[in-house]
Design a protein around this motif. Structure first.
Motif, PDB file in Angstrom:
ATOM      1  N   THR A  50      -0.954   3.744  -9.661  1.00  0.00           N
ATOM      2  CA  THR A  50      -0.392   4.000  -8.170  1.00  0.00           C
ATOM      3  C   THR A  50       0.848   2.928  -7.918  1.00  0.00           C
ATOM      4  OG1 THR A  50      -2.857   4.572  -7.204  1.00  0.00           O
ATOM      5  CG2 THR A  50      -0.898   3.818  -5.796  1.00  0.00           C
ATOM      6  N   LEU A  51       2.038   3.652  -7.598  1.00  0.00           N
ATOM      7  CA  LEU A  51       3.178   2.876  -7.458  1.00  0.00           C
ATOM      8  C   LEU A  51       3.497   2.350  -6.083  1.00  0.00           C
ATOM      9  CD1 LEU A  51       5.932   4.690  -9.378  1.00  0.00           C
ATOM     10  CD2 LEU A  51       4.541   2.712 -10.116  1.00  0.00           C
ATOM     11  N   ILE A  52       3.026   3.268  -5.149  1.00  0.00           N
ATOM     12  CA  ILE A  52       3.243   3.093  -3.650  1.00  0.00           C
ATOM     13  C   ILE A  52       1.841   3.911  -2.810  1.00  0.00           C
ATOM     14  CG2 ILE A  52       4.645   3.426  -1.624  1.00  0.00           C
ATOM     15  CD1 ILE A  52       6.865   3.424  -3.504  1.00  0.00           C
ATOM     16  N   GLU A  53       1.347   3.401  -2.092  1.00  0.00           N
ATOM     17  CA  GLU A  53       0.450   3.916  -1.048  1.00  0.00           C
ATOM     18  C   GLU A  53       0.580   3.606   0.144  1.00  0.00           C
ATOM     19  OE1 GLU A  53      -4.311   3.912  -0.723  1.00  0.00           O
ATOM     20  OE2 GLU A  53      -3.534   4.089  -2.707  1.00  0.00           O
ATOM     21  N   CYS A  54       0.700   4.420   1.167  1.00  0.00           N
ATOM     22  CA  CYS A  54       0.866   4.283   2.636  1.00  0.00           C
ATOM     23  C   CYS A  54      -0.010   5.057   3.378  1.00  0.00           C
ATOM     24  CB  CYS A  54       2.303   4.219   3.306  1.00  0.00           C
ATOM     25  SG  CYS A  54       3.046   5.713   2.939  1.00  0.00           S
ATOM     26  N   LEU A  59       6.295   8.846   4.476  1.00  0.00           N
ATOM     27  CA  LEU A  59       6.608   7.769   3.693  1.00  0.00           C
ATOM     28  C   LEU A  59       8.018   7.246   4.169  1.00  0.00           C
ATOM     29  CD1 LEU A  59       6.171   5.648   1.346  1.00  0.00           C
ATOM     30  CD2 LEU A  59       7.239   7.388   0.003  1.00  0.00           C
ATOM     31  N   ASP A  60       8.316   6.150   4.423  1.00  0.00           N
ATOM     32  CA  ASP A  60       9.387   5.417   5.020  1.00  0.00           C
ATOM     33  C   ASP A  60       9.896   4.136   4.108  1.00  0.00           C
ATOM     34  OD1 ASP A  60      11.217   4.011   7.027  1.00  0.00           O
ATOM     35  OD2 ASP A  60      11.260   5.854   7.642  1.00  0.00           O
ATOM     36  N   LYS A  61      11.227   3.917   4.352  1.00  0.00           N
ATOM     37  CA  LYS A  61      11.624   2.628   3.472  1.00  0.00           C
ATOM     38  C   LYS A  61      10.605   1.486   3.954  1.00  0.00           C
ATOM     39  CE  LYS A  61      15.540   1.533   6.524  1.00  0.00           C
ATOM     40  NZ  LYS A  61      16.924   1.163   6.460  1.00  0.00           N
ATOM     41  N   SER A  62      10.216   1.392   5.036  1.00  0.00           N
ATOM     42  CA  SER A  62       9.308   0.147   5.649  1.00  0.00           C
ATOM     43  C   SER A  62       7.934   0.258   4.914  1.00  0.00           C
ATOM     44  CB  SER A  62       9.301   0.101   7.223  1.00  0.00           C
ATOM     45  OG  SER A  62       8.569   1.336   7.581  1.00  0.00           O
ATOM     46  N   ASP A  63       7.612   1.343   4.354  1.00  0.00           N
ATOM     47  CA  ASP A  63       6.446   1.253   3.599  1.00  0.00           C
ATOM     48  C   ASP A  63       6.275   0.716   2.300  1.00  0.00           C
ATOM     49  OD1 ASP A  63       4.986   2.697   5.763  1.00  0.00           O
ATOM     50  OD2 ASP A  63       5.815   4.684   5.134  1.00  0.00           O
ATOM     51  N   ILE A  64       7.673   0.591   1.792  1.00  0.00           N
ATOM     52  CA  ILE A  64       7.878  -0.146   0.232  1.00  0.00           C
ATOM     53  C   ILE A  64       7.730  -1.557   0.657  1.00  0.00           C
ATOM     54  CG2 ILE A  64       9.166   0.077  -1.727  1.00  0.00           C
ATOM     55  CD1 ILE A  64      10.010   2.924  -0.910  1.00  0.00           C
ATOM     56  N   LYS A  65       6.964  -2.206   0.400  1.00  0.00           N
ATOM     57  CA  LYS A  65       6.818  -3.898   0.730  1.00  0.00           C
ATOM     58  C   LYS A  65       7.444  -4.705  -0.577  1.00  0.00           C
ATOM     59  CE  LYS A  65       3.095  -3.166   3.905  1.00  0.00           C
ATOM     60  NZ  LYS A  65       3.368  -1.807   4.170  1.00  0.00           N
TER      61      LYS A  65
END
Length: 69
Positions: A50-54, A59-65
């Motif tokens: 899993t690379l990103i999970e929100c 999915l928005d840029k703010s979800d990429i911490k």
């Protein structure tokens, strides 16, 4: 718009990644529980990380911490 699609296609191809919608196993036609967007990377034939999970339906840029300026 075409540039975005092309770049997204190239990124998914480059990293052998996919984007999916998931929800809890108890979800059914009466309700969806714990919806989330997940981006996976395939690292072996049937092995994914899993690379990103929100949470939620988008999915928005703010979800990429961790990448904020």
């Amino acid at each position: 718009m075409n540039n975005f699609k092309r770049e997204l296609y190239e990124l998914l191809s480059k990293y052998n990644a996919s984007i999916s919608f998931e929800c809890d196993d108890c979800s059914d036609t009466y309700g969806i529980y714990y919806p989330k967007i997940v981006i996976y990377q395939q690292i072996k034939n049937s092995e994914y990380i899993t690379l990103i999970e929100c949470d939620g339906y988008s999915l928005d840029k703010s979800d990429i911490k961790g990448l904020e300026k």
